[in-house]
Structures are given as structure tokens and as C-alpha cells.
Design a protein around this motif. Structure first.
Motif, PDB file in Angstrom:
ATOM      1  N   GLY A  97     -16.162  -1.626  -0.389  1.00  0.00           N
ATOM      2  CA  GLY A  97     -16.305  -2.879  -1.420  1.00  0.00           C
ATOM      3  C   GLY A  97     -15.708  -3.663   0.150  1.00  0.00           C
ATOM      4  N   VAL A  98     -15.100  -3.699   0.342  1.00  0.00           N
ATOM      5  CA  VAL A  98     -14.508  -4.675   0.967  1.00  0.00           C
ATOM      6  C   VAL A  98     -15.627  -4.214   1.729  1.00  0.00           C
ATOM      7  CG1 VAL A  98     -12.192  -5.463   2.218  1.00  0.00           C
ATOM      8  CG2 VAL A  98     -11.986  -4.981   0.153  1.00  0.00           C
ATOM      9  N   THR A 101     -19.558  -5.514   1.685  1.00  0.00           N
ATOM     10  CA  THR A 101     -19.729  -6.955   1.852  1.00  0.00           C
ATOM     11  C   THR A 101     -19.760  -7.182   2.727  1.00  0.00           C
ATOM     12  OG1 THR A 101     -18.147  -7.059   0.607  1.00  0.00           O
ATOM     13  CG2 THR A 101     -19.648  -6.565  -1.765  1.00  0.00           C
ATOM     14  N   ALA A 102     -18.828  -7.505   3.555  1.00  0.00           N
ATOM     15  CA  ALA A 102     -18.379  -7.810   4.551  1.00  0.00           C
ATOM     16  C   ALA A 102     -19.547  -8.190   5.793  1.00  0.00           C
ATOM     17  CB  ALA A 102     -16.786  -7.440   5.666  1.00  0.00           C
ATOM     18  N   PHE A 104     -21.939  -7.109   5.548  1.00  0.00           N
ATOM     19  CA  PHE A 104     -23.784  -7.301   4.384  1.00  0.00           C
ATOM     20  C   PHE A 104     -24.162  -8.267   4.874  1.00  0.00           C
ATOM     21  CE2 PHE A 104     -27.093  -7.863   1.735  1.00  0.00           C
ATOM     22  CZ  PHE A 104     -27.731  -7.386   1.975  1.00  0.00           C
ATOM     23  N   ALA A 105     -22.830  -9.149   4.630  1.00  0.00           N
ATOM     24  CA  ALA A 105     -23.026 -10.892   4.627  1.00  0.00           C
ATOM     25  C   ALA A 105     -23.164 -11.105   6.028  1.00  0.00           C
ATOM     26  CB  ALA A 105     -21.652 -11.294   3.841  1.00  0.00           C
ATOM     27  N   GLY A 106     -22.476 -10.703   7.030  1.00  0.00           N
ATOM     28  CA  GLY A 106     -22.574 -10.648   8.375  1.00  0.00           C
ATOM     29  C   GLY A 106     -23.959 -10.394   9.227  1.00  0.00           C
ATOM     30  N   VAL A 108     -27.034 -10.341   7.286  1.00  0.00           N
ATOM     31  CA  VAL A 108     -27.713 -11.631   6.398  1.00  0.00           C
ATOM     32  C   VAL A 108     -27.532 -12.959   6.923  1.00  0.00           C
ATOM     33  CG1 VAL A 108     -28.065 -13.229   4.571  1.00  0.00           C
ATOM     34  CG2 VAL A 108     -28.122 -11.028   4.525  1.00  0.00           C
ATOM     35  N   LEU A 109     -26.439 -13.414   7.636  1.00  0.00           N
ATOM     36  CA  LEU A 109     -25.544 -14.599   8.126  1.00  0.00           C
ATOM     37  C   LEU A 109     -26.134 -14.561  10.034  1.00  0.00           C
ATOM     38  CD1 LEU A 109     -24.182 -17.351   8.301  1.00  0.00           C
ATOM     39  CD2 LEU A 109     -22.250 -15.902   9.091  1.00  0.00           C
TER      40      LEU A 109
ATOM     41  N   ALA C 217     -17.926  -8.707  -3.975  1.00  0.00           N
ATOM     42  CA  ALA C 217     -17.228  -9.162  -3.174  1.00  0.00           C
ATOM     43  C   ALA C 217     -15.825  -9.628  -3.898  1.00  0.00           C
ATOM     44  CB  ALA C 217     -18.049  -9.501  -1.902  1.00  0.00           C
ATOM     45  N   PRO C 265     -22.979 -15.221   1.753  1.00  0.00           N
ATOM     46  CA  PRO C 265     -22.608 -14.569   3.270  1.00  0.00           C
ATOM     47  C   PRO C 265     -21.412 -14.706   3.489  1.00  0.00           C
ATOM     48  CG  PRO C 265     -25.221 -14.443   2.904  1.00  0.00           C
ATOM     49  CD  PRO C 265     -24.690 -15.046   2.089  1.00  0.00           C
ATOM     50  N   ILE C 266     -21.398 -16.398   3.745  1.00  0.00           N
ATOM     51  CA  ILE C 266     -20.641 -17.664   3.839  1.00  0.00           C
ATOM     52  C   ILE C 266     -19.542 -16.984   3.530  1.00  0.00           C
ATOM     53  CG2 ILE C 266     -19.044 -19.380   5.206  1.00  0.00           C
ATOM     54  CD1 ILE C 266     -21.064 -18.817   6.595  1.00  0.00           C
ATOM     55  N   VAL C 268     -18.227 -14.642   0.921  1.00  0.00           N
ATOM     56  CA  VAL C 268     -18.008 -13.101   1.752  1.00  0.00           C
ATOM     57  C   VAL C 268     -17.345 -12.841   2.832  1.00  0.00           C
ATOM     58  CG1 VAL C 268     -18.551 -11.130   1.869  1.00  0.00           C
ATOM     59  CG2 VAL C 268     -19.826 -12.672   0.066  1.00  0.00           C
ATOM     60  N   LEU C 269     -18.009 -13.797   3.591  1.00  0.00           N
ATOM     61  CA  LEU C 269     -17.635 -13.811   5.181  1.00  0.00           C
ATOM     62  C   LEU C 269     -15.658 -14.555   5.376  1.00  0.00           C
ATOM     63  CD1 LEU C 269     -20.125 -13.965   7.555  1.00  0.00           C
ATOM     64  CD2 LEU C 269     -19.265 -11.933   6.930  1.00  0.00           C
ATOM     65  N   PHE C 272     -13.372 -12.123   3.187  1.00  0.00           N
ATOM     66  CA  PHE C 272     -12.964 -11.077   5.006  1.00  0.00           C
ATOM     67  C   PHE C 272     -11.853 -11.348   5.784  1.00  0.00           C
ATOM     68  CE2 PHE C 272     -13.924  -8.160   8.097  1.00  0.00           C
ATOM     69  CZ  PHE C 272     -13.606  -7.059   7.572  1.00  0.00           C
ATOM     70  N   PHE C 275      -9.063 -11.992   4.092  1.00  0.00           N
ATOM     71  CA  PHE C 275      -7.889 -10.101   3.990  1.00  0.00           C
ATOM     72  C   PHE C 275      -7.750  -9.523   5.054  1.00  0.00           C
ATOM     73  CE2 PHE C 275      -9.221  -5.711   4.832  1.00  0.00           C
ATOM     74  CZ  PHE C 275      -8.969  -4.929   3.586  1.00  0.00           C
TER      75      PHE C 275
END
Lengths: 307, 265, 398
Positions: A97-98, A101-102, A104-106, A108-109, C217, C265-266, C268-269, C272, C275
Motif C-alpha cells: 500500500g505504501v 500509492t507513492a 502511482f502518485a509520482g 500522475v504528478l 495511501a 498525488p501531492i 500522497v507524496l 511518503f 514515511f
């Protein structure tokens, strides 16, 4: 419908769908038995960042860089998941999950940051795929199947998917015994010198390969259905691994063909004009197959031990 | 001053070709060693029990010997060589609870797993392989179950299938992890008979064992372990009140120790 | 710019989004903790993907009833219904078949999503469907957030926080040991359902801001991060809420500073990054701390084993052992002990004998349980007790 229309418009996507479903279902059998089913989930989510990075590096939308980018992202994600699982000492699901998502988010960004409006690269396409667009313009009818000139015009995805499916079949044939022993009893497998790590690693790499090759056609989320639903349904039909794998291939084929037909022609039968997403319908059918197996499958229950 | 390196030659306990010799082995889960700096040497053609309280590192010791767990320190020699050279001479029976018995496979397939080294990755299973696997099954009294899904077996039957797989390996050194845990009396008798048969053929058998009351009946030698090595040697000599106390500490009632160590074999 | 955003000086919409995201992050961090501690983190992934067909069906239903189909409460209600259905499917598969939970999660996630995609293609062909904008539920869209939408998010988030904190003790009991909780008479099945219900509420409320793919997330990353900092479950809950809230708040603020920084997304990043920093630097469970601890431990083991070997005249088999002894000045390169080394070796051997004696003595059972091969005996016994042990050793014939 005429033979011409069928061969040109329906046959190639249907064959690609079947090949994709089988290529995913085969390794899926072992992922499900090893309780790694969600690796498929993680891998398919990171395909998007992979192709975005490949696009940024090469500046073009072409097949091979994107395949490599997606495959690379899949492997990076698996390594990251394993590293985080061990270092943070958390269950694999949370680590997945960690990571996905990270990533995928990267993806999209990055996509938002770059001007990709001129090229055909968008989130929805990556998520749903576009099976219907894989048509064979050179086909003139059934005769084209033996016409080398027309065959050269087949969608390249077809050949790619076929090659990937063959690689996966070859892997299973070569490593069948080792895969079976190490999945059932890892400690024993190590004690007789089965290359447990290598086999486990290859299984994940080939799953990634299947996901990457299939995503173009069916989208990155729907491949998860192909990884999990046919093998899961097959598990409920038999207690022998060899037969389970055969069932899973059958279910994968059934889902792909029935899903494609229902998506293309189903709406016409009930009076709509437009077809619906073939990839989505394939996933739906595979879910229905699983549901039927879960209710009626002869081996749906675990063994009740007479202890 | 002491010449440390020299003393290796004088080390009388280390038989260079012993079936299994362990030197200074330490295995640790996190910060707590499960096994600390143990030395053991197995004697050929004998049945040896590994005995100690729960959490004393018995299973860990076996797993480290087989390379399933990684050691922090230490050295393991199998018939005088590294394990990687001798894998074909070693058979291992894991704890029954360590695998998923819901796996879709049949009894005979599990036993054929014991032929992995012989068959390799691609070798075909031929009739003589099948006959051999069936023979191994009948040696543990399970020949009627060859087509059965493994999840449908009782605990004792599952253990026998595991033993049959080890027999199929046709090894010189057998390592068994608690083969008598949770099995019926008939199975225990059957397993003991098979293991004694192996010994009669000159093979070496090492068993992680829990039941002190059967130790004298089943085994020739015993290794007492409680994170460290406490003692090793013939059961008659080593299975004494003092050693038991050193192994189990307060975990065994004095009366129990008294009874066990006085028991006649 | 960023400072303005962090202090909510970027205008009405940005303020709304930033506050809403912060609250959502807090609620998600808290309710995600229970799921994570129950080892079911990815169940939230199934729940979130299962919302898609509900959103689409709700849209179709509202259009059929004559509305324009875009009413947020309606869409969220639809998503909640289908998420619940997905959850029930996962439970049914696990309970009534031999399949494991991970297979059930993957199957439900992908099949529901696939069916949702089918419905989306249906919607695209409708005249009202062109502007439906349902795709924004995939990745979230905060550009056109309305006051009413913000109220829903705030209300939903607040309700989740209250319920989660109210039930945190039974939740933690169930997460730690469900069998024990059942034996204590707790309604485990119903508590599980409530736990999932809260996660579902977060997912539904979070669709607008971060979208259904990334909302997991918010539920997973903060608890995992918090777990690195503390071993106390109750503190994980609060820390996770704080991490979730700050990541979401800061992420939303950053995204407000430029048009091409999508909010979901921002956020979530940012979570991260928090983390990763925690994973490296957290004091007890962090990677750096663990590595240093392991090195120290390995050194102690080797030195101890080396000293015992020196004292007993055994050869030293391992190069690392010898190197450490040489570095300490206790042995020469050829494995011969120095005078200093002999002294320490004798002391190690004496301690070893004391341990052996101690472990055969019932009175020292508690101390004996601390034995791990490297612990110094004076850390578990008083000097009087050591003296007594020494007397016992002297009395026993060797």
C-alpha cells in the motif's frame, strides 16, 4: 456480421484478450497459492509511472521504451516492497500500500507536469486500456489469415502478447517442479537445493512482464482480475495443481471471449447503440465465473481435517 | 602462552568425516540468540535426539545446519565437506505445521518431491520413479493413500507422508524436526520402526525430540541444548539428573527429573 | 507562495481544500491505524476500488429520475453502497471458500473496478454523460470544490474521528488478539464491521479530494509511519492522526501554489516522504538505529565466542572474530592471546560457569530466562547473589 468485419475488427482484439488473460492467469495460479495475489495489484498500479518516466526519458510514445519503463517500475516496486517489509517489519500488504500509492502518485504528478496533451498518453487509457482499437486494417476476410502481406499488418500488440505468453509457458514448463515444491514446502525445497529465491524472483518478474504486456490492451487495473479471478475460481474446482492450472486457462479464455462478445454485441441486443468497455466486461465476466465457482465449485471448501 | 591454531589437530572430538559436525554456531532472531556458540558432532550409524526446553533452539539448529536460517557465526560440515557439496546425502523432514496442507496436491506428488535432485528440473517421472515412490509410501504404511489430497489426511498420516518423502531421498543423514508431535501412537511406532531400519542400514538419524520418557527406548545418543550446548554423548551417560537440571533449569519439576534420570532403559 | 498557502492566504477555494484535506488526513490516519494493526491494510484497497460502480450507478439513477446526476451526496451514497457490497463479497469469499483474504481482496477490487469501467463507458454515450466528470473520482479533483462539498467532507470526517476514538479500546483489543477479544465477550464480527464501516466512510469522503486509487495511501501510510516511532498502540493511533493531518494539510497547501500540482498525488507524496524519513531515522525501529544495533550485537557475539575459545584453548575459526580480538588488543594476528586477552578470556569463562550454575538453580529461574549468551551476569544479579553462585560452584566437584 460478415467474415470480413469479424476478422478485421473482432478477431484480433479477441485473440489479444485471450492471450493476455492466459499470460496473467498462469503465473496467477502460483501467486494465489503463495498468498502473493496482491503483488499483481501492486505491479499493475506502477505501470503508469513506468511508462511516464519512459516517455520523459525518450520523448516519444513508442512501444519498447514504454515496455521497458513499465517493467523496470514493476521490478523497482517489488524490491521496494520487500525492502520496506523487512526494514519496517510490517506485513506485506501494508508495504504494498505504501509503495504503489507513492509510485502511482509520482506518475500522475509527472504526467501533469509534462505536456503530453499532444500525444496519446493519458491516465484513463492506462487504467482501462483500449482493447477495441486493436484492429487489423489489412484483413479482407478469413483468407487473410494465410496471406503473408495481410498478416504483416496485424496489430503489433498481438505478436507481443503471443511472445510473452510463450515465454511464460516456457518458464512454467522448465521450473514446474521447483515452483511446485517451493510453493508447497519452502524449507524442504531449500534443503534439497531448489533455487527458491531465483524461482520466486522469476515468478514475480514474469508476472510483471505479463502485466506490462497486457496493460496496453486491457489497462492496468483490469489485469489484476486476470491474475486472480481465473486461478482463484480454478482452485475451487480441483485439488490437483496440474488440473487447477488447466481450469484457470479455460476460465481465462472463457472470460476473455465472453467479455469481448458481451461488450461489443451485448448492448446492441438490448437496444443500445454503443459498445461498452471490453476490458471492463472481461473483468466482470471473470468475476462472475469466480462467483459461480465459489457457490458451486466441487472443491470450494478447505479440507475438514479428521484430526 | 596458548597456541590456539595448533589445538585443532588435538581436537579429538572432531571426526573429520562425521555425518554432521557443528562448530561455534550462533543463530539469532533479532537481538536474542536462539542458539549460541554450540558445538555438536553426530556419530555415524546412530540415532541422536536433540533435546531441550521450548525455545531452546532445537529447530533453529536444524534449520541453520540446512541453510534455511542464516547463522551469525559458526561452521557446519556434512560428511567433512560444505553442505552444498553434500546435499544429495541429506534428507530433511520439516515440522508438519510449517506447510500449507491445503495445497492442491496428492500424496504421491509429495513423495515424488523427494526425487527432486534425481529428476532435476526437467527429468520426466518414469515408471521406476513411481514404483520407488510407492515403495517408500508402503514402508510407512501409506500405500493405500497415494491418490489422496494431502489436506484430507490426519496429522499422523501427514507425518508419515513427510517421512516417505525423506525416504525417497535415499540419504545418509536424516534430520527430522519433531516427527512425533501431535501424531497417534500407531504412527509413532511406525516412524520409530522406519528410523531404526535406517539405522540398521548404517544411516545416521538426528531427531528433534520432546518426549523425555521415550528417549532411552528410541535413541543411542542425545544432544542436550538450551541455547548453549549442555552435553552430548550416549543417552546412558549423558541423560543424568545434573545434565537435565542444567538443560531445563526450573522448568522441570525436581520429581520429574528424578524419575526420568533413574528410569531404566 | 508556499508560506501563504500554509497560512491559508491563497483564496477561498484553496483554504477550503487545505482545511478539508487536513481534517480528512486526521480522520484517515486514525481509522487506518486499526486496519493496519489488524493486518488487513489492503482491505481498504478493495473498498476504495469497489466504489466506482456505485458512483456510476448513482449517476445513471439520478439521470433516470430526471436530475443532472452530479449531486455529490447522491454519488457518495452510491459509492458507499457498492463499497459495502464489495466488502461483503470479500467476507463471503473468505468465509465460505478456501480462498485466502488476499485473493478475495484482489478479485473484488479488480472485478468491481472493471464493472465500474463498463458503466463509465455507458455514461459516456449518454447526452448528459459528456460533462459528468466522473473520471475525477479516479484521481480526485479539488478545483471546483463547493462549500457544500466541504461541509460533507468535514461532517463525515468529524463523525469518523468521534466514532474511532470512542471505540479505540475495543478496536485495539480486536486488532491485537481477536481470539482473546472474543473470549472476553467482545462482539468481534460487529467491531470488525464497524472498523470497515469507518474506512468505507473515509474512502467515500476522500473520493473528492484524492480519488479512489490514492485514498488508500491516506489510510495506510500514516499508521505505518507512526508505528515506526512507537511501540504503544494507543500512541500509534494519535501519531498516525497527526502524521495524516499534517501530510494532507501541507500537501494541499503545496498543490495550491501552482496549477499543475494535483492535490491527491501531492498529498500522497508528502506522506511518503515523511514515511521514508521516519524509516531511516526513527529511534528504535528506524533502519539506521537497527543497523547500528546489529553491528554492536554481532561484535559482542564474536568477541564473546572468541574469548571463550581463547580461554578453553579452542581454535578460532572465523576471521571476523580474530580481527575483533586483535583490534581489542586481546589476541595477536596469529590467534595467540595476549596477556590482557587471557585475563578477559578467563573472566568470560568464569561468567559462563556462573551462568551454567545459575541455570540449574530453581531460585534463579527469572534471571536464567534472561540468558542469551552475551549478557553480562552482573546485569541480572546482585553482587551478593554472584558470591552465592561462586560458593556453589566451589562446592560442586568439577
Amino acid at each position: 456480421m460478415s467474415g470480413f468485419e469479424f476478422v478485421a475488427l473482432s478477431l484480433p482484439p479477441m485473440v489479444i484478450g485471450v492471450l493476455a488473460a492466459i499470460a496473467c492467469a498462469l503465473p496467477g495460479n502460483f501467486l494465489v497459492l503463495r498468498r502473493q495475489a496482491l503483488i499483481g495489484d501492486a505491479i499493475s498500479h506502477v505501470v503508469l509511472p513506468g511508462i511516464v518516466v519512459a516517455f520523459l526519458l525518450t520523448g516519444m510514445v513508442s512501444t519498447w521504451p514504454m515496455m521497458i519503463g513499465a517493467g523496470g517500475a514493476a521490478i523497482v516496486s517489488v524490491l521496494l516492497i520487500e525492502a520496506i517489509r523487512r526494514l519496517a517489519r510490517i506485513e506485506a500488504g501494508a508495504a504494498m500500500g505504501v509503495v504503489f500509492t507513492a509510485m502511482f502518485a509520482g506518475g500522475v504528478l509527472l504526467l501533469e507536469q509534462t505536456d503530453t496533451s499532444s500525444v496519446h498518453l493519458d491516465v484513463e487509457h492506462a487504467l482501462y486500456g483500449n482493447l477495441e482499437s486493436l484492429i487489423w486494417l489489412d484483413a479482407a476476410g478469413w483468407g487473410s489469415l494465410v496471406d503473408p502481406v495481410a498478416l504483416a499488418g496485424l496489430p503489433p500488440e498481438l505478436l507481443r502478447m503471443a511472445v510473452v505468453a510463450c515465454v511464460i509457458v516456457a518458464f512454467l514448463l522448465v521450473f514446474w517442479r521447483g515452483l511446485k515444491i517451493s510453493t508447497f514446502d519452502e524449507g524442504f525445497a531449500r534443503s534439497v537445493g531448489v533455487p527458491v529465491r531465483l524461482i520466486g524472483g522469476l515468478l514475480v518478474v514474469l508476472s510483471a512482464l505479463a502485466a506490462v504486456a497486457a496493460f496496453d490492451a486491457v489497462g492496468s487495473i483490469i489485469v489484476i482480475a486476470m491474475f486472480i479471478c481465473p486461478p482463484a475460481a480454478a482452485r475451487l474446482m480441483t485439488d490437483r495443481l496440474e488440473i487447477q492450472v488447466a481450469w484457470s486457462v479455460g476460465f481465462a479464455t472463457l472470460s476473455a471471449v465472453a467479455g469481448y462478445v458481451l461488450a461489443g454485441y451485448g448492448p446492441l441486443w438490448i437496444g443500445f447503440e454503443n459498445a461498452v468497455s471490453a476490458a471492463g466486461m472481461i473483468a466482470t465476466v471473470s468475476g462472475l465465473v469466480l462467483a459461480v465457482a465459489a457457490i458451486f465449485g466441487p472443491h470450494r471448501k478447505g479440507a475438514q481435517l479428521p484430526r | 602462552m596458548l597456541r590456539v591454531v595448533q589445538s585443532q589437530a588435538n581436537d579429538t572430538t572432531a571426526d573429520p568425516a562425521a555425518p554432521l559436525s557443528i562448530r561455534g554456531l550462533t543463530v539469532s532472531y533479532g537481538q536474542k540468540p536462539a542458539v549460541f556458540s554450540v558445538d555438536f558432532t553426530a556419530r555415524a550409524g546412530r540415532m541422536t535426539a536433540i533435546v531441550g526446553p521450548n525455545g531452546a533452539g532445537k529447530s533453529t539448529l536444524l534449520k541453520a545446519v540446512l541453510g534455511i536460517e542464516t547463522a551469525v557465526a559458526g561452521q557446519v560440515r556434512v560428511f567433512g565437506a560444505d553442505l552444498s557439496m553434500q546435499r544429495h546425502r541429506v534428507a530433511y523432514v520439516p515440522q508438519r505445521a510449517s506447510v500449507d496442507w491445503d495445497f492442491p496436491t496428492r500424496v504421491i506428488d509429495v513423495v515424488l518431491g523427494g526425487l527432486y535432485r534425481e529428476l532435476g528440473l526437467l527429468g520426466r517421472v518414469r515408471k521406476h520413479h513411481m514404483d520407488y515412490a510407492r515403495d517408500c509410501l508402503s514402508r510407512v504404511g501409506m500405500e493405500e493413500f497415494e491418490g489422496r489430497q494431502i489436506g484430507q489426511l490426519s496429522g499422523g498420516q501427514q507425518q508419515r507422508v513427510f517421512l516417505a518423502r525423506a525416504l525417497a531421498q535415499n540419504a545418509d543423514l536424516y534430520l527430522l524436526d519433531e516427527p512425533f508431535a501431535g501424531v497417534d501412537a500407531a504412527t509413532e511406532r511406525a516412524i520409530v520402526a522406519v528410523l531404526k531400519g535406517l539405522k540398521a542400514e548404517g544411516r545416521t538419524v538426528i531427531v528433534v525430540h520432546h518426549d523425555l520418557s521415550t528417549l532411552r527406548d528410541y535413541f543411542d545418543d542425545v544432544w542436550l541444548i538450551s541455547t548453549r550446548r549442555v552435553a552430548e554423548g550416549p543417552v546412558k551417560e549423558v541423560f543424568t539428573e545434573a545434565n537435565l537440571r542444567a538443560t531445563y533449569g526450573g522448568r522441570l519439576a525436581p520429581a520429574q527429573i528424578d524419575m526420568l534420570s533413574r528410569q531404566d532403559g | 507562495m508556499l508560506v501563504d498557502a500554509l497560512f491559508l492566504q491563497m483564496g477561498y477555494n484553496a483554504t477550503l481544500v487545505t482545511l478539508g484535506a487536513g481534517l480528512l488526513g486526521f480522520a484517515a490516519g486514525i481509522s487506518g491505524t486499526f486496519l493496519f494493526l489488524r493486518n488487513r491494510a489492503l482491505l481498504s484497497d478493495a473498498i476504495s476500488h469497489a466504489t466506482l460502480p456505485g458512483v456510476a450507478l448513482a449517476f445513471l439513477l439520478m439521470v433516470a429520475l430526471g436530475g443532472d446526476g452530479r449531486s455529490l451526496p447522491g454519488l457518495l451514497a452510491g459509492s458507499a453502497v457498492s463499497a459495502l457490497l464489495g466488502l461483503l463479497c470479500v467476507n463471503a469469499l473468505v468465509r465460505h471458500t478456501r480462498l485466502n483474504e488476499d485473493a478475495a481482496i484482489g478479485a473484488v477490487l479488480s472485478v468491481f473496478f472493471g464493472f465500474g469501467v463498463v458503466l463509465l463507458t455507458v455514461i459516456q454515450t449518454l447526452p448528459q454523460g459528456r460533462q459528468a466528470g466522473l473520471e475525477s473520482f479516479l484521481l480526485g479533483s479539488t478545483a471546483a470544490m463547493l462549500w457544500a462539498d466541504a461541509l460533507i467532507i468535514a461532517g463525515g470526517g468529524a463523525a469518523v474521528v468521534v466514532l474511532a476514538l470512542l471505540f479505540r479500546r475495543p478496536f485495539l483489543l480486536v486488532a491485537f488478539d481477536a481470539a482473546y477479544a472474543r473470549a472476553r465477550g467482545l462482539p468481534v464480527a460487529r467491531l470488525d464491521l464497524l472498523m470497515m464501516g469507518l474506512v468505507m466512510a473515509i474512502t467515500v469522503v476522500g473520493l473528492k479530494i484524492v480519488g479512489l486509487i490514492l485514498v488508500v495511501a491516506l489510510l495506510i501510510v500514516p499508521p505505518v509511519t507512526a508505528r515506526l516511532w512507537t511501540d504503544v498502540a494507543a500512541r500509534v493511533v494519535w501519531l498516525s492522526g497527526i502524521f495524516g493531518a499534517s501530510a494532507a494539510y501541507v500537501g494541499a497547501a503545496i498543490s495550491a501554489t501552482a496549477p499543475d500540482l494535483p492535490t491527491g498525488p501531492i498529498i500522497v507524496l508528502v506522506s511518503f516522504v515523511v514515511f521514508v524519513v521516519s524509516l531511516l531515522l526513527a529511534p528504535s525501529r528506524g533502519v539506521l538505529a537497527a543497523w547500528l544495533r546489529y553491528r554492536r550485537f554481532q561484535k559482542r557475539i564474536h568477541i564473546r565466542q572468541g574469548l571463550l575459545a581463547l580461554a578453553q584453548g579452542h581454535p578460532i575459526y572465523e576471521r571476523l572474530t580474530l580481527r575483533l580480538l586483535v583490534a581489542a588488543g586481546w589476541a595477536r594476528g596469529d590467534g595467540v592471546a595476549t596477556d590482557d586477552g587471557m585475563g578477559y578470556a578467563a573472566r568470560a569463562l568464569r561468567d559462563e560457569a556462573r551462568w551454567t550454575a545459575l541455570r540449574t538453580d530453581n531460585r534463579f529461574e527469572a534471571a536464567a530466562a534472561m540468558y542469551d549468551g552475551v549478557r553480562d551476569i552482573d546485569t541480572v544479579l546482585t553482587s551478593d547473589q554472584i558470591a552465592e553462585i561462586d560458593r556453589r560452584i566451589a562446592e560442586t566437584p568439577a
